[in-house]
Design a protein around this motif. Structure first.
Motif, PDB file in Angstrom:
ATOM      1  N   HIS A   1      55.434 -50.101  12.611  1.00 46.05           N
ATOM      2  CA  HIS A   1      56.289 -51.359  12.032  1.00 46.05           C
ATOM      3  C   HIS A   1      57.485 -51.912  13.000  1.00 46.05           C
ATOM      4  O   HIS A   1      57.668 -51.119  14.170  1.00 46.05           O
ATOM      5  CB  HIS A   1      56.904 -50.933  10.681  1.00 46.05           C
TER       6      HIS A   1
ATOM      7  N   ASP B   1      61.741 -44.523  15.826  1.00 49.24           N
ATOM      8  CA  ASP B   1      61.295 -44.983  14.433  1.00 49.24           C
ATOM      9  C   ASP B   1      61.414 -46.800  14.649  1.00 49.24           C
ATOM     10  O   ASP B   1      62.487 -47.108  14.254  1.00 49.24           O
ATOM     11  CB  ASP B   1      62.279 -44.639  13.335  1.00 49.24           C
ATOM     12  N   ASP B   2      60.560 -47.467  14.830  1.00 44.89           N
ATOM     13  CA  ASP B   2      59.220 -46.702  14.963  1.00 44.89           C
ATOM     14  C   ASP B   2      58.518 -47.718  16.207  1.00 44.89           C
ATOM     15  O   ASP B   2      57.733 -47.697  16.552  1.00 44.89           O
ATOM     16  CB  ASP B   2      58.464 -47.435  13.901  1.00 44.89           C
TER      17      ASP B   2
ATOM     18  N   GLU C   1      59.401 -52.844   6.949  1.00 46.00           N
ATOM     19  CA  GLU C   1      59.235 -51.523   6.510  1.00 46.00           C
ATOM     20  C   GLU C   1      60.565 -50.846   6.046  1.00 46.00           C
ATOM     21  O   GLU C   1      60.466 -50.275   5.166  1.00 46.00           O
ATOM     22  CB  GLU C   1      58.601 -50.847   7.453  1.00 46.00           C
ATOM     23  N   GLU C   2      61.309 -51.109   6.548  1.00 51.05           N
ATOM     24  CA  GLU C   2      62.856 -50.191   6.289  1.00 51.05           C
ATOM     25  C   GLU C   2      63.515 -50.988   5.353  1.00 51.05           C
ATOM     26  O   GLU C   2      63.590 -52.354   4.875  1.00 51.05           O
ATOM     27  CB  GLU C   2      63.740 -50.327   7.684  1.00 51.05           C
TER      28      GLU C   2
ATOM     29  N   ASP D   1      54.010 -43.412  12.036  1.00 48.27           N
ATOM     30  CA  ASP D   1      55.736 -43.430  11.738  1.00 48.27           C
ATOM     31  C   ASP D   1      56.072 -42.092  11.397  1.00 48.27           C
ATOM     32  O   ASP D   1      55.578 -41.354  10.649  1.00 48.27           O
ATOM     33  CB  ASP D   1      55.701 -44.308  10.411  1.00 48.27           C
TER      34      ASP D   1
HETATM   35 ZN   LIG Z   1      59.792 -46.167  10.248  1.00 43.14          ZN
END
Ligand SMILES: [Zn+2]
Length: 424
Positions: A113, A140-141, A174-175, A201
């Protein structure tokens, strides 16, 4: 004592089964021993300085939630330079690179991501401290993104051919409140075909995710006319209604989560109101509920809805004057949950590839891009990014290249095994 001996025999059988090589272990060893895969592994090691440069450059391009465009544009260039000339950016901002298979019946997606949890203005300069690289989002990430470029470069230069197609994806959203919007778009009606899905991830190298934690997130807002605390006393009070709702929810949910599959709830933030001597016209709370079991997520959600309704009704009953209070219950996050059977080939291959590199794998649970395919019954997993790291989602995040190449080699091996190595 008979029972005891049966238990011992059962234990012995289990231990033996773990120690024995499975068919998938043999398949993975076989693929790994092929000259083009051995060459790809070497190239990954040779590329280490370049992979680190990519990691630092990408980390220093901010990618706050909903603002991934600049990083995506640079990632598109990196993907093209790595050998996917026709890589592109889709309607929501995902970067997509298609790798055609020799047969091309199915497609395996490899995904990392683009977004971080850090807001605009966060200092994302990478600082070196010994062998550690420090910067928000470096692990991340962004490391997943750098890993994916190295996989493409190695496959291209070693002339690895796969039977099925591969789709390389740098996803948006994604987050947090991004709510997996990049991958949700990927799996839209009429979207690209994806038969297996591998997300990169997460920190730990032994990680093979097969269980997606689902979540529901709400913004809950009670509203009323508002007025003077003394002069307008008797109007419905949204703060009182909100507090009552939280109390009923906590009471019932607290009891519900004591037993059964892990299910959690949290009121993360509350707010609203004008001043100490004003009846508020609005009060709100942000609510997060999670479970590994979709049914239990629905059940705790129902407990929440019931508590809100009860609080609203009772508070309106108590009101002496003015319009009734109203409530908005806005769903601001919906991550589906599900389970991939550990016997699924993708999971078996991920486990075997982890063992191939001398690490005892473990099946894990989490909330990642893989939630979307898992909830649809599509084989999916999330694997670690390699190397060492810590401080995820904090300003003290760091990553160190401790055998980081192994994580890249492992991702390549799982990908090629899943897409099928086309023997030349
Ligand atoms: Zn992540």
């Amino acid at each position: 004592m008979k029972q005891f001996s049966i238990a011992s025999v059962a234990l012995f059988v289990t231990v033996t089964a773990i120690a024995q090589e499975t068919d998938t272990d043999r398949e993975i060893k076989d693929i790994a021993s092929r000259p083009e895969i051995q060459r790809a592994f070497e190239i990954i090691v040779e590329l280490e300085p370049e992979t680190e440069r990519n990691l630092i450059e990408l980390t220093e391009i901010p990618a706050p939630p909903f603002k991934e465009e600049v990083r995506a544009a640079r990632y598109l260039e990196l993907m093209r330079d790595a050998g996917i000339e026709d890589a592109s950016i889709d309607e929501v901002g995902n970067v997509l690179g298609e790798w055609p298979g020799t047969e091309g019946h199915e497609t395996v997606a490899l995904v990392a991501h683009l977004d971080t949890v850090f807001p605009e203005g966060t200092d994302v300069t990478v600082k070196r401290k010994g062998d550690q690289l420090h910067a928000p989002g470096i692990g991340d990430d962004t490391r997943g993104l750098a890993l994916m470029i190295a996989v493409i470069q190695a496959m291209k230069r070693a002339e690895v051919k796969t039977k099925d197609n591969v789709l390389f994806v740098a996803s948006v959203g994604e987050e947090g409140l991004g709510d997996l919007r990049g991958v949700k778009h990927l799996f839209r009606e009429g979207g690209p075909r994806i038969d297996q899905f591998i997300a990169v991830d997460g920190g730990s190298t032994e990680r093979v995710l097969n269980h997606a934690t689902g979540s529901h997130r709400y913004r809950l807002t009670f509203k009323g006319p508002g007025g003077h605390s003394f002069g307008a006393f008797g109007l419905g009070n949204p703060a009182h209604a909100l507090s009552r709702a939280i109390y009923y929810f906590d009471q019932a949910a607290g009891e519900y989560v004591i037993s059964g599959t892990k299910t959690t709830y949290n009121i993360g933030r509350i707010g609203g109101g004008t001043s100490i001597n004003s009846i508020p016209f609005e009060n709100w709370a942000e609510v997060d509920m999670r479970s590994n079991d979709p049914k239990r997520l629905e059940e705790i959600d129902a407990i929440f809805q019931k508590a809100v309704k009860r609080a609203l009704d009772e508070q309106n009953e108590l009101r002496r004057d003015g319009e009734p209070l109203t409530v908005d219950v806005d769903l601001i996050g919906d991550r589906p949950s599900g389970l991939v059977d550990p016997s699924t080939l993708l999971i078996q291959r991920a486990l075997a590839a982890t063992r191939y590199f001398g690490v005892e794998p473990s099946l894990t649970t989490g909330s990642t891009d893989a939630n979307v395919p898992i909830a649809r019954g599509i084989p999916a997993t999330t694997i670690g990014r390699g190397g060492d790291g810590g401080g995820g989602h904090s300003l003290h995040e760091w990553w160190a290249n401790k055998d980081g190449h192994l994580g890249i080699q492992k991702a390549l091996l799982i990908l090629v095994a899943s897409a099928g190595l086309a023997v030349k």
